[in-house]
Design an enzyme around this catalytic site. Structure first.
Site, PDB file in Angstrom:
ATOM      1  CG  ASP A 136      38.738  29.269  62.943  1.00 32.20           C
ATOM      2  OD1 ASP A 136      37.762  28.666  62.461  1.00 32.20           O
ATOM      3  OD2 ASP A 136      38.679  30.458  63.307  1.00 32.20           O
TER       4      ASP A 136
ATOM      5  CB  ALA B 134      37.514  29.413  59.337  1.00 28.83           C
ATOM      6  CG  ASP B 135      38.155  24.923  62.369  1.00 24.98           C
ATOM      7  OD1 ASP B 135      38.770  25.228  61.330  1.00 24.98           O
ATOM      8  OD2 ASP B 135      38.725  24.493  63.381  1.00 24.98           O
ATOM      9  CB  ILE B 136      31.789  25.933  63.187  1.00 21.41           C
ATOM     10  CG1 ILE B 136      32.545  25.185  64.297  1.00 21.41           C
ATOM     11  CG2 ILE B 136      30.297  25.633  63.260  1.00 21.41           C
ATOM     12  CD1 ILE B 136      32.163  25.601  65.705  1.00 21.41           C
TER      13      ILE B 136
END
Length: 375
Positions: A142, A170-172
Site C-alpha cells: 500500500d 490503496a488496498d481498499i
C-alpha cells in the site's frame, strides 16, 4: 432475509487472493449471498493467518476478512491439483486472483485457461501496478502505491517529509472497492447476454480517483498540487489540524464562509485575521495560537452543538462512546473449535441486502479433496 433472496444467492466465487484487497472483496460478495471458496498455500495458508493478535488457530485479521468462507490448501504448482482447481473454476461464476501479472498464466490458471473451460467466467485480476507497463512486475504494498502515485507527497510535515497514511488506502479504495464494483457490473452484463469478462484492477492507477481534485486542476490549469500548500492539503487555515494545550488536536474543515465566520467568532480570532485571503499562513499561525492556548475539553465545550465543521480529534474510545465506531455489531465471527467469538467488522453492505446477523466461523484450512466444495 432468506438466503435464497440475497442479491448474490447462487453465485460461486473462487478466491485465489491473499492478505487484504481480494479477501475483503470476496467477503463483501459473501455478505450479499455469494458462496466463496478460498484456496491457500498448503500447510501455512494465507500469510495473514500468521498475523497478531491470534484468535484461535489464525489471526483476528484473518478472521474478520474471511468469515463465512471455506478454505482449502492447494499446491498450484502440482499439475494434478492445478487441474482440480480448473474443475472448480469451470463451475464458478467469479474468480478473483491477486498474483503479479503473468503468474496465473504460468500456473495454468490465467484468464485464457479458465475461459477455455468456462467462457462465461467473470475473472478479476487485482494488481499493484496494472497488467502491463514498466512497473507491472514489481512487488509492492500500500505505501509503495501511494508513494508512486504522487498522493503520499501531497501533505508533508514541518520538515517537508510525508507522513504515514491513516490506513491502507490503496488496498481498499484502489483494490477492494473497484474489484467489487466491476465484478457486480460484469455479472449484470453477463445476465444481459454479454458473456464473461477479464477485469483488470490496478491499485496504483485507481488512486487517481482519490486525487480527483488534483487531476481536474492539472487538466484545466496544467499544475500539480504543491505539498501542503493547497486548499485541502494544509495551505488554508480553513482546512487544517491544530494542536491544543493538552497535546490533543483540532480538525478544522470550516470551508464555507458561514462556517468560517462562526468559527472565528467562537474562538475570538483577532479582527485583522478574519479575512484569510492572501494571508493564509498568518491566519494559520493566529488560529493555531488560539487553539494552543486552551485544552481540548475547553474547545469541545465551545464547538459542540455549533455548525462550524470543526471538532476535537477523537481517541478510539471517544469514537466508540459517541457511536461513530461500532465494536458491537450484531454479526459475530467465531474461532473454529474454541467456542470463542467477537463482534466482527461492520459490513458496508446495506442490511436489506445481506443475511440475518449471525455468528459465523472463519475457515480452517483443509485439503482439497474430490468432493465438490461448493455449499
Amino acid at each position: 432475509m432468506s438466503a435464497d433472496l440475497l442479491p448474490l444467492a447462487g453465485i460461486k466465487v473462487l478466491d485465489l487472493s491473499t492478505l487484504l484487497p481480494g479477501p475483503l472483496a470476496t467477503l463483501l460478495l459473501a455478505e450479499a449471498g455469494a458462496d466463496v471458496v478460498k484456496l491457500e498455500r498448503p500447510g501455512r495458508g494465507d500469510e495473514m493467518r500468521s498475523y497478531l493478535p491470534r484468535f484461535g488457530e489464525a489471526s483476528a485479521n484473518y478472521a474478520v476478512l474471511n468469515r463465512g468462507k471455506r478454505a482449502y490448501g492447494v499446491d498450484l504448482k502440482d499439475p494434478v491439483q492445478r487441474d482440480r482447481v480448473l474443475e472448480l473454476a469451470a463451475e464458478a461464476d467469479v474468480v478473483v486472483e491477486q498474483f503479479r501479472p503473468g503468474v496465473a498464466d504460468r500456473l495454468g490458471l490465467g484468464y485464457d485457461a479458465v475461459c477455455a473451460v468456462n467462457p462465461d467466467i467473470v475473472y478479476c485480476s487485482i494488481t499493484g501496478y496494472g497488467a502491463s507497463g514498466p512497473h507491472a512486475s514489481r512487488a509492492g504494498h500500500d505505501l509503495n502505491y501511494l508513494a508512486e502515485s504522487g498522493l503520499l507527497g501531497v501533505v508533508v510535515d514541518a520538515t517537508g517529509s510525508p507522513t504515514l497514511p491513516v490506513t491502507v488506502l490503496a488496498d481498499i479504495a484502489g483494490g477492494t472497492y473497484p474489484a467489487v464494483v466491476n465484478v457486480l457490473l460484469a455479472l449484470r452484463r453477463r445476465d444481459l447476454g454479454g458473456g464473461g469478462a477479464h477485469l483488470q484492477v490496478s491499485m496504483t492507477h485507481n488512486l487517481q480517483v482519490l486525487a480527483y481534485g488534483y487531476f481536474a486542476t492539472h487538466q484545466a490549469g496544467g499544475g500539480w498540487p504543491r505539498p501542503s500548500a493547497e486548499l485541502l492539503t494544509g495551505g488554508s487555515p480553513r482546512y487544517h489540524v491544530y494542536p491544543t494545550s493538552d497535546g490533543r488536536h483540532i480538525a478544522c474543515a470550516a470551508l464555507e464562509q458561514k462556517f468560517w465566520d462562526r468559527l472565528v467568532e467562537l474562538v475570538d480570532l483577532d479582527q485583522r485575521f478574519r479575512d484569510d485571503e492572501g494571508q493564509e499562513q498568518a491566519v494559520i499561525a493566529a488560529l493555531g495560537a488560539r487553539f494552543a492556548a486552551e485544552p481540548s475539553h475547553h474547545w469541545r465545550s465551545v464547538l459542540d452543538g455549533e455548525d462550524v465543521c470543526t471538532v476535537v480529534v477523537s481517541t478510539w474510545d471517544e469514537a466508540v462512546a459517541a457511536g461513530l465506531l461500532d465494536v458491537d455489531a450484531p454479526e459475530r465471527v467465531a474461532a473454529p473449535g474454541t467456542g470463542r467469538s467477537f463482534p466482527t467488522l461492520p459490513s458496508p453492505i446495506a442490511q436489506g441486502l445481506r443475511g440475518t446477523p449471525s455468528t459465523t466461523a472463519y475457515p480452517s484450512l483443509t485439503d482439497l479433496g474430490d468432493d465438490p466444495p461448493w455449499g
